[in-house]
Design a protein around this motif. Structure first.
Motif, PDB file in Angstrom:
ATOM      1  N   VAL A 248       0.859  -1.194   0.000  1.00 24.41           N
ATOM      2  CA  VAL A 248       0.000   0.000   0.000  1.00 24.41           C
ATOM      3  C   VAL A 248       0.887   1.234   0.000  1.00 24.41           C
ATOM      4  O   VAL A 248       1.776   1.365   0.855  1.00 24.41           O
ATOM      5  N   ARG A 249       0.681   2.111  -0.948  1.00 25.86           N
ATOM      6  CA  ARG A 249       1.475   3.342  -1.027  1.00 25.86           C
ATOM      7  C   ARG A 249       0.564   4.563  -1.177  1.00 25.86           C
ATOM      8  O   ARG A 249       0.156   4.913  -2.279  1.00 25.86           O
ATOM      9  N   PRO A 250       0.255   5.210  -0.068  1.00 27.72           N
ATOM     10  CA  PRO A 250      -0.581   6.403  -0.153  1.00 27.72           C
ATOM     11  C   PRO A 250       0.228   7.584  -0.690  1.00 27.72           C
ATOM     12  O   PRO A 250       1.384   7.764  -0.309  1.00 27.72           O
TER      13      PRO A 250
ATOM     14  N   GLY B  63       2.525  -1.435 -10.571  1.00 30.88           N
ATOM     15  CA  GLY B  63       2.234  -0.772  -9.302  1.00 30.88           C
ATOM     16  C   GLY B  63       3.434  -0.001  -8.787  1.00 30.88           C
ATOM     17  O   GLY B  63       3.309   1.087  -8.215  1.00 30.88           O
ATOM     18  N   ASP B  64       4.611  -0.551  -8.999  1.00 32.12           N
ATOM     19  CA  ASP B  64       5.843   0.111  -8.585  1.00 32.12           C
ATOM     20  C   ASP B  64       5.997   1.432  -9.348  1.00 32.12           C
ATOM     21  O   ASP B  64       6.290   2.489  -8.771  1.00 32.12           O
ATOM     22  N   ILE B  65       5.753   1.365 -10.643  1.00 35.26           N
ATOM     23  CA  ILE B  65       5.903   2.552 -11.487  1.00 35.26           C
ATOM     24  C   ILE B  65       4.859   3.620 -11.132  1.00 35.26           C
ATOM     25  O   ILE B  65       5.187   4.790 -10.917  1.00 35.26           O
TER      26      ILE B  65
ATOM     27  N   SER C  48       3.203   4.039  -8.426  1.00 35.04           N
ATOM     28  CA  SER C  48       3.320   4.628  -7.087  1.00 35.04           C
ATOM     29  C   SER C  48       4.463   5.640  -7.046  1.00 35.04           C
ATOM     30  O   SER C  48       4.363   6.666  -6.371  1.00 35.04           O
ATOM     31  N   ASP C  49       5.545   5.390  -7.778  1.00 33.74           N
ATOM     32  CA  ASP C  49       6.606   6.399  -7.842  1.00 33.74           C
ATOM     33  C   ASP C  49       6.111   7.648  -8.564  1.00 33.74           C
ATOM     34  O   ASP C  49       6.433   8.774  -8.178  1.00 33.74           O
ATOM     35  N   ALA C  50       5.333   7.438  -9.612  1.00 34.78           N
ATOM     36  CA  ALA C  50       4.837   8.583 -10.385  1.00 34.78           C
ATOM     37  C   ALA C  50       3.917   9.456  -9.530  1.00 34.78           C
ATOM     38  O   ALA C  50       4.047  10.685  -9.506  1.00 34.78           O
TER      39      ALA C  50
HETATM   40 MG    MG Z   1      10.447   1.718  -6.601  1.00 39.44          MG
END
Ligand code: MG
Ligand code: NAI
Length: 394
Positions: A111-113, A276-278, A280-282
């Motif tokens: 989970v990345r808010p 999801g990794d991409i 969430s960084d964006a």
């Molecule tokens: Mg990353």
């Protein structure tokens, strides 16, 4: 509320700087817990040939709650060269302890808010058609499948004959059939129906609990018909259980474009591992970047909370430290949410919001300064000063 034991894993570099800052905040907010230190990271690799020692795994299995700072990892040749001489030539190979932890404990829900704090000078702004600028308020939460997909680790350069034969059984492998082994690299994107279902369900549950208007699944099912197709299919199934929340499906590439056009339109976003990794960084980039990006890795039994940033080795030795502790403190607040101490978590987020909007105390990243020992001359606060300011507001 039962007293918790938290396994603290500062790790390497600035992980050792920011983790203790988050403990100061947890103590100040009255979270009753015992903290036990666990070793993880580069020193463990050099000394023991294992960046995630068994004793750390055992502590996590016992206490089920972890706070993690950051680790350093280095390319294969460097990793091998730094291993202590007695351990060399024994076939040991470095494996990322955070990826290892996710796989060992099935921490499949990440989970990345990404929520903007008003007044953060790093917030995304956009030009208004009639002149001037506006600053949309971003409040997106990315649910990333954490253990499968492109990061499952099933990959080869120069795949064996058995693997090549299996690949050759697919008609689309034809153009690659005659490529020499050493010139051929393959990474398998493996997803399971249950993995897709679990992450989609976690996303919808979060949307319901926190009143988000929609869930967006971000994949590429028109091209990655099998894997993205399965993710989308499961998301649609889960949506039926949450009839009041619509499911939007947006292709990952299109999402990266829409993101800077109308980020305020998105609430909960769900995706497989790499996408999801991409995403969430964006999204994190719109709300202040690494100094603000927090995350949770949640499994059926164990949960580990960490800032998304790494060990930032260039700032490791600076004294006093300059890095922003907010990402780590927000991660600790996510831990409070997880153990049912949401009210304390909210107090922490409100205190951070107050400090950011007041604008008197800012770490170097918030002032867009190049990092270094002289940032204080340009008005930057130390790491500890930022925590102090948050404590004053609690
Ligand atoms: Mg990353
Ligand atoms: P990084 O996230 O460590 O640092 C990149 C840059 O972001 C830093 O140089 C700094 O300018 C800024 N930054 C990071 N955290 C900050 C903070 N709290 N406050 C202010 N500015 C901050 O990524 P990098 O440089 O690519 O990797 C360094 C090491 O960290 C590598 O060994 C890498 O493998 C590892 N890493 C570990 C992660 C983890 O522990 N989960 C995640 C990413 C990288």
């Amino acid at each position: 509320m039962a007293r918790h034991t938290v396994v603290t894993m500062p790790g390497d570099g600035i992980g050792k700087v920011v983790l203790p800052e988050s403990l100061r905040v947890l103590n100040a907010v009255g979270f009753e817990a015992d903290y036990v230190h666990a070793d993880i990271g580069w020193d463990c690799w050099i000394e023991e040939g294992n960046a995630l020692p068994d004793r750390t795994v055992e502590m996590l299995a016992r206490h089920r709650l972890g706070l993690f700072g950051a680790i350093t990892s280095k390319p294969k040749a460097k990793a091998d060269a730094e291993l202590k001489p007695e351990l060399r030539g024994k076939g040991l190979s470095y494996f990322s302890p955070i990826v290892g932890m996710r796989q060992k404990f099935g921490l499949d829900v990440c989970v990345r808010p990404c929520r903007s704090f008003a007044g953060n000078p790093l917030n995304f702004i956009r030009k208004k058609p009639g002149g001037g600028f506006e600053e949309p308020s971003v409040d997106a939460v990315i649910f990333r499948q954490n253990t499968e997909g492109m990061y499952a680790g099933v990959e080869w350069t120069n795949p064996s004959a058995g693997v090549r034969d299996a690949l050759a059984s697919h008609p689309k492998f034809k153009p690659f059939r005659d490529v020499p082994g050493p010139d051929l690299a393959v990474s398998a994107r493996i997803v399971t129906r249950s993995g897709c279902f679990r992450i989609a369900k976690a996303a919808f549950e979060h949307a319901r609990k926190h009143g988000y208007r929609s869930v967006t699944v971000c994949e590429k099912p028109n091209v990655l018909r099998e894997t993205s197709g399965m993710m989308e299919e499961e998301a649609k199934k889960v949506q039926k259980l949450f009839p009041e929340i619509p499911l939007w499906s947006v292709n990952i590439d299109a999402q990266m474009m829409w993101l800077t056009k109308n980020p305020e339109e998105y609430g909960v976003v769900v995706a497989t591992n790499l996408f999801g990794d991409i995403i969430s960084d964006a999204f994190a980039g719109l709300v202040g970047g690494l100094g603000f990006a927090c995350s949770a890795n949640v499994g059926a039994e164990v949960a580990v909370f960490e800032p998304t940033h790494g060990s930032a080795p260039k700032y490791e030795k600076l004294d006093p430290p300059i890095v922003n502790p907010i990402a780590m403190i927000l991660s600790a607040a996510m831990m409070l949410d997880h153990v049912g101490e949401g009210e304390k978590a909210e107090r922490i987020r409100k205190a951070i919001a107050a400090v950011v909007s007041e604008g008197k105390v800012r770490t170097y990243d918030m002032l867009r300064l190049p990092g270094g020992p002289d940032v204080f001359k340009h008005g930057a606060a130390t790491t500890a000063r930022m925590t102090d300011a948050i404590l004053e507001r609690l």
